[in-house]
Design an enzyme around this catalytic site. Sequence first.
Site, PDB file in Angstrom:
ATOM      1  N   ARG A   1      31.867  53.856  67.940  1.00  0.00           N
ATOM      2  CA  ARG A   1      32.288  52.367  68.171  1.00  0.00           C
ATOM      3  C   ARG A   1      32.869  52.489  69.711  1.00  0.00           C
ATOM      4  NH1 ARG A   1      28.846  50.241  64.698  1.00  0.00           N
ATOM      5  NH2 ARG A   1      29.292  51.138  62.608  1.00  0.00           N
TER       6      ARG A   1
ATOM      7  N   LYS B   1      40.296  60.360  56.101  1.00  0.00           N
ATOM      8  CA  LYS B   1      39.300  59.228  55.436  1.00  0.00           C
ATOM      9  C   LYS B   1      38.840  59.974  54.476  1.00  0.00           C
ATOM     10  CE  LYS B   1      35.576  56.192  56.521  1.00  0.00           C
ATOM     11  NZ  LYS B   1      34.567  55.865  57.736  1.00  0.00           N
TER      12      LYS B   1
ATOM     13  N   GLU C   1      33.139  55.380  52.537  1.00  0.00           N
ATOM     14  CA  GLU C   1      31.802  55.453  52.951  1.00  0.00           C
ATOM     15  C   GLU C   1      31.042  56.878  53.298  1.00  0.00           C
ATOM     16  OE1 GLU C   1      32.871  53.707  57.056  1.00  0.00           O
ATOM     17  OE2 GLU C   1      32.747  51.727  56.095  1.00  0.00           O
TER      18      GLU C   1
ATOM     19  N   ARG D   1      44.225  56.935  55.117  1.00  0.00           N
ATOM     20  CA  ARG D   1      43.705  55.891  55.291  1.00  0.00           C
ATOM     21  C   ARG D   1      43.347  55.139  53.894  1.00  0.00           C
ATOM     22  NH1 ARG D   1      38.951  55.101  58.358  1.00  0.00           N
ATOM     23  NH2 ARG D   1      39.884  53.311  59.636  1.00  0.00           N
TER      24      ARG D   1
ATOM     25  N   ARG E   1      34.846  43.364  47.694  1.00  0.00           N
ATOM     26  CA  ARG E   1      35.243  44.329  48.665  1.00  0.00           C
ATOM     27  C   ARG E   1      36.701  43.898  49.159  1.00  0.00           C
ATOM     28  NH1 ARG E   1      32.328  46.714  54.018  1.00  0.00           N
ATOM     29  NH2 ARG E   1      34.547  47.123  55.141  1.00  0.00           N
TER      30      ARG E   1
ATOM     31  N   LYS F   1      44.253  48.974  57.464  1.00  0.00           N
ATOM     32  CA  LYS F   1      43.692  48.105  58.269  1.00  0.00           C
ATOM     33  C   LYS F   1      44.366  46.942  58.165  1.00  0.00           C
ATOM     34  CE  LYS F   1      39.404  50.276  58.799  1.00  0.00           C
ATOM     35  NZ  LYS F   1      37.793  49.960  59.186  1.00  0.00           N
TER      36      LYS F   1
ATOM     37  N   ASP G   1      37.253  44.484  57.679  1.00  0.00           N
ATOM     38  CA  ASP G   1      37.155  45.524  58.665  1.00  0.00           C
ATOM     39  C   ASP G   1      37.113  44.919  60.100  1.00  0.00           C
ATOM     40  OD1 ASP G   1      36.577  48.080  59.892  1.00  0.00           O
ATOM     41  OD2 ASP G   1      34.288  48.156  59.358  1.00  0.00           O
TER      42      ASP G   1
ATOM     43  N   GLU H   1      47.139  49.527  60.630  1.00  0.00           N
ATOM     44  CA  GLU H   1      45.979  49.982  61.697  1.00  0.00           C
ATOM     45  C   GLU H   1      45.305  48.795  62.288  1.00  0.00           C
ATOM     46  OE1 GLU H   1      43.301  53.229  59.995  1.00  0.00           O
ATOM     47  OE2 GLU H   1      41.689  52.039  61.107  1.00  0.00           O
TER      48      GLU H   1
ATOM     49  N   GLU I   1      34.639  46.745  68.240  1.00  0.00           N
ATOM     50  CA  GLU I   1      33.502  46.873  67.145  1.00  0.00           C
ATOM     51  C   GLU I   1      32.753  45.585  67.087  1.00  0.00           C
ATOM     52  OE1 GLU I   1      34.131  49.236  63.829  1.00  0.00           O
ATOM     53  OE2 GLU I   1      32.496  48.753  63.043  1.00  0.00           O
TER      54      GLU I   1
END
Lengths: 682, 682
Positions: free
Chosen positions: B168, B289, B293, B326, B343, B367, B372, B394, B400
């Site tokens: 990114r 992390k 994902e 995270r 989500r 975050k 996101d 964060e 991005e």
Amino acid sequence: MPATAPFATSSPMWLEPGTKPWLAAYAPRILGEEELVAQAADDWCRLASAAPAAPQLGAIARHTLNITTRAHADQLPSSLAESARRALAEQAPGPEGYSVVRDQAGDLAVVGADGAGALYGTLRLLIGGPAAILAGGDAATGTPDLSLRMLDHWDNLVPHPIMGTVERGYAGDSVFFEDGGLAPDTDRIDDYALVLASLGINAVCLNNVNVHATEATLLTDRLGLVQAIADILRRRHITTFIAVDYAAPMTLGDLGTCDPLDARVRQWWRKTTNHVYATVPDLGGYVVKADSEGRPGPFDYGRDHADGANLLADALAPHGGVVMWRCFVYDHHQDWRDRSLDRARAAYDHFMPLDGRFAGNVLLQIKHGPLDFQVREPISPLLLGLRHTRAALELQIAQEYTGHAWDTYFLPTAWREVLDLDVAGDGGMDLGQDLKARTDSAVVAVAGVGRDWNWTGNTFSQANLYGYGRLAWDLHTGAERIAREWAAASFTGDEALHAALVRILLTSREAYENYTAPLGVGFMVTPGGHYGPNIDGYEYSPWGTYHFADRDGVGVDRTPSGSGYTEQYPPALAARYRSLEECPERLLLFFHHLRYDQVLPGSGVTLIQRIYDTHFEGVAQVRAMRRDWEAVREQVPEPIRTDIDRRWRAQERNAVEWRDQVCTYFLRHSGIPDAAGRMIYP
Amino acid sequence: MPATAPFATSSPMWLEPGTKPWLAAYAPRILGEEELVAQAADDWCRLASAAPAAPQLGAIARHTLNITTRAHADQLPSSLAESARRALAEQAPGPEGYSVVRDQAGDLAVVGADGAGALYGTLRLLIGGPAAILAGGDAATGTPDLSLRMLDHWDNLVPHPIMGTVERGYAGDSVFFEDGGLAPDTDRIDDYALVLASLGINAVCLNNVNVHATEATLLTDRLGLVQAIADILRRRHITTFIAVDYAAPMTLGDLGTCDPLDARVRQWWRKTTNHVYATVPDLGGYVVKADSEGRPGPFDYGRDHADGANLLADALAPHGGVVMWRCFVYDHHQDWRDRSLDRARAAYDHFMPLDGRFAGNVLLQIKHGPLDFQVREPISPLLLGLRHTRAALELQIAQEYTGHAWDTYFLPTAWREVLDLDVAGDGGMDLGQDLKARTDSAVVAVAGVGRDWNWTGNTFSQANLYGYGRLAWDLHTGAERIAREWAAASFTGDEALHAALVRILLTSREAYENYTAPLGVGFMVTPGGHYGPNIDGYEYSPWGTYHFADRDGVGVDRTPSGSGYTEQYPPALAARYRSLEECPERLLLFFHHLRYDQVLPGSGVTLIQRIYDTHFEGVAQVRAMRRDWEAVREQVPEPIRTDIDRRWRAQERNAVEWRDQVCTYFLRHSGIPDAAGRMIYP
């Protein structure tokens, strides 16, 4: 009998010796000196030696298989000589053709019109067996409809970051190349040549039509690599082609131009081509993708495609080489806002005005439909229009838009429809007859073959390679016949197994069509990869492939009220496609933009209901195919069995995903519920 | 004065000496032995030497800049000693803080609470100049709100096939790494440390939180690389962190498990960490992390995130290291068919039940929004909910979802909204105050910096890095102040130039928001790359980011009648977001699914009209910003000028494409024309 067994590292596919008891029952005997005759006998023996019961059977071979050519047919034993003479006279096999005859004792003779014919006849006999080949009597014959039957490999010498070594390949790395050089397993290339010869395929283009920097040097620095592969392929009468970069005079040479009318450019191609032929004297020629999807071409210099193709034809002519010039030329920076544009028009618009201007050693290579190998497209009107230019019909075996070898998809079903099309719409000639009747037409297919143990990713996809070969030889071979031949030749097992495999193959295309983009509208696939649904994936893109769905309807108006594409067809076909009543239902949304509540003349239900129905039907068909498979899977050996098991799981997931996304998308747009009350997610 | 000029191969950004006449007017003098004090003086001198008129000015430096720490403040000249004493007593700068004082003659003293404070105070003075820093009188002070002000680099040691060396990142290759080792230009790493120190950033995680195989070995085989970079960063008080692979005991060690409750796993982490600290004794700790994902994590063993984080905390505690764990944990295989899933709920649902169970040296890195880094999201309720766990906010400087450094997007505008949020909804504390008040909170941002000549791709994006640093130091710095400081420090030119740059920055976020996804619904971006529109790109994906547009309406019902996400907020906030009337209009579609004909309480027009209006407005704003730029561009030096020119062209194309795709998409769905009659393509 040579020591090396073929297919040491791969599936023999339809050459599977276990299905061929006749292999060991015949002792080949060669008459004459032709290398291809010797090769035919050698292949027969090597495969016989690989049959499980070979040692015993080999020892008691009861019959002789004489292999020869017309030139040496007089050396045949008297029991066969007379019938061979008669067969050659009556059946008159042409170049690359053959006759097979049998005497009363059961001995056989394959008599080729030439060495290639002897090879092809022998391998045809090998695959099908004497009983089937001679089912009609004691003599049979074969002559290919077209003299050029080709495969295009989209192989890269170095892996492309996304596509790998085979662009749009789903079966592993390139059989030919590795790390910029020759693949180390050259026996496998030899096996591949045998596979192709067994189908009568006589030409292969080694590299990707998107010619990247390394691959461009096949023409110059890496010519030795072409030579090495050509030396292997030639043993089985396969001519080698290479795809070249139109800009080579700039990228490989030091010219600042590749203007086709520039004398220095002309000179560069002549000199370079002379050098190529000094190394590979029987090269078939060049394949070219120019002015397409970012490739350079004559448009850069205000020239046309006749100028571009004739430039290369001029360099190749002294050596007997030909140019395969692809007609996949369109604007890939189309503005989705401008609904008057239509990518489907592009090939015809670009090339028809040039008909008659191409040199005699140029073939225009034309995809079967006007877009790009979709599940359902009408035929390319360019194929019907050109009358003064040699044409090559381009098909795609690689399953780019047809399931990536995860989903089973028997392509001959679709190809049959192309070749059976009534070209003038007047009940006269079909496309197969038309191609055969025209001067030196050809057929080409994108191979999709790779280094996977089974060559094609999905074992069922072998039937596509097989089917292509059979159709390329005889443009009227039936899809069911292809399926039956492939199943019988590839698998030992009972009639239930073969019948199930045939049923699966013959159902597969309709099933896939049912659960993907509806009624010929095409695409709706994941951009880039082209597997799995993404209904709007290309809807606002520059690629020119739109479906125009809104809250009222969907489809592309290609009649005179829209882009007018229909008018590129001969009048009777144009009238058919223009008419909502006469247009084949499977092509309705390709030619028409329809309201969701439009009642379809064919099925008598509304468009939206037809979309729902076909998508539920598609999933049901996948489940039925899977059940069919599961009833016979125990008869199929590993690793094929387990591999096909997992491909069914993937296909069922994919079919359900397609069904649900398409149905939800159209429910959200139309607001019209399913009349059958099935679950459509809101 | 040292010979090496800084920024030999890159833009000095806001350290541009040309804008700083005071550089050469002051001769630094250091009091005490602290290395950071010496570094501060050295940096001042090196930048002064790079100023165009430096030789002349340097010769006539009229004033002394004394740089020292509290411990040596008694060595200051008498004219400054007393005011320094008073400033230290009254202003009481905390750790890393400083006071600046001026005497009547105009000599200055920077007195750090410690060496870091001396460095930061000096560089602050360097950027802004004495007149601005001391605008309020003859003394000024600064102390950071938070003790940990960090950047996460998403850098790879070897290029990822798609993401390259900076995931990114839109500004070239990694500043730190090349070909699996150290980037050759280590002077540039030193320059980067100076850049960061000028902002008061005191920690950097070197590598991507998606820790691939090569990068995982920073913990073991490639520890020397961490050491080499840490040695450079340390010179300016920057602590080094590394991102580690949670599965390292399996992938790097030979354990068959990474179960956090397994004694061998515990032992492996202790031993490995001891070895790490033997090499880099002041490492900050690990960034992780996990279970996200596709990354491994404690879920694989039926453990929770407290188990996982405490495992690493235990290994780091003896060395004073911390774990940045995270909270970006969610199901990325979500079924789009199931509209009860959301989500946005994930981080809160996963982590709130664990509040209080984390070790004291664990920070949960959260975050700012629940999804996101979208253009507009409400604040993460987890940031508001956690009361017994250290938290790190964060942010993302890498653009991005915010224009990839093609489109100008001034992030501090958006961050300001996050930090200004009234956390309880009762008019009391804002998030900035709350973070500062809680024990040892931190702020982290994804860097996005790369090896491009201007570090950030778009020169305007430098303002985002600058703004992050200023906000990380003082959580209440205003966006306009940041813009003004950056423009003045980065460019010589007249007031018209600076005013234009500030106007552009302050408009840019609203413009971008206007032409992209409407009213907080988010995404609608090209899958994978995340630049440019693809309205349905994620609509049927497993990523859990849907907008649910149909022919009647659009938006996500996150109230109790939908996913109930609103109830994760404190009651007053929950009530506001639940209410169609009170919900901020810019967040309406994040919280509500609305009909196109719904009249919006805020703007008084229908939803569909608001969508059209904002999108036309966004393009108009881009054009206005571009005009603003064009009026002053001649004052900006090359290569910045031409580079920004081309970025405007790209942004305008992008804005038009977004506008047209969004408007057409919603026209096709709603069938409702634009009341203003503007061109919306059918």
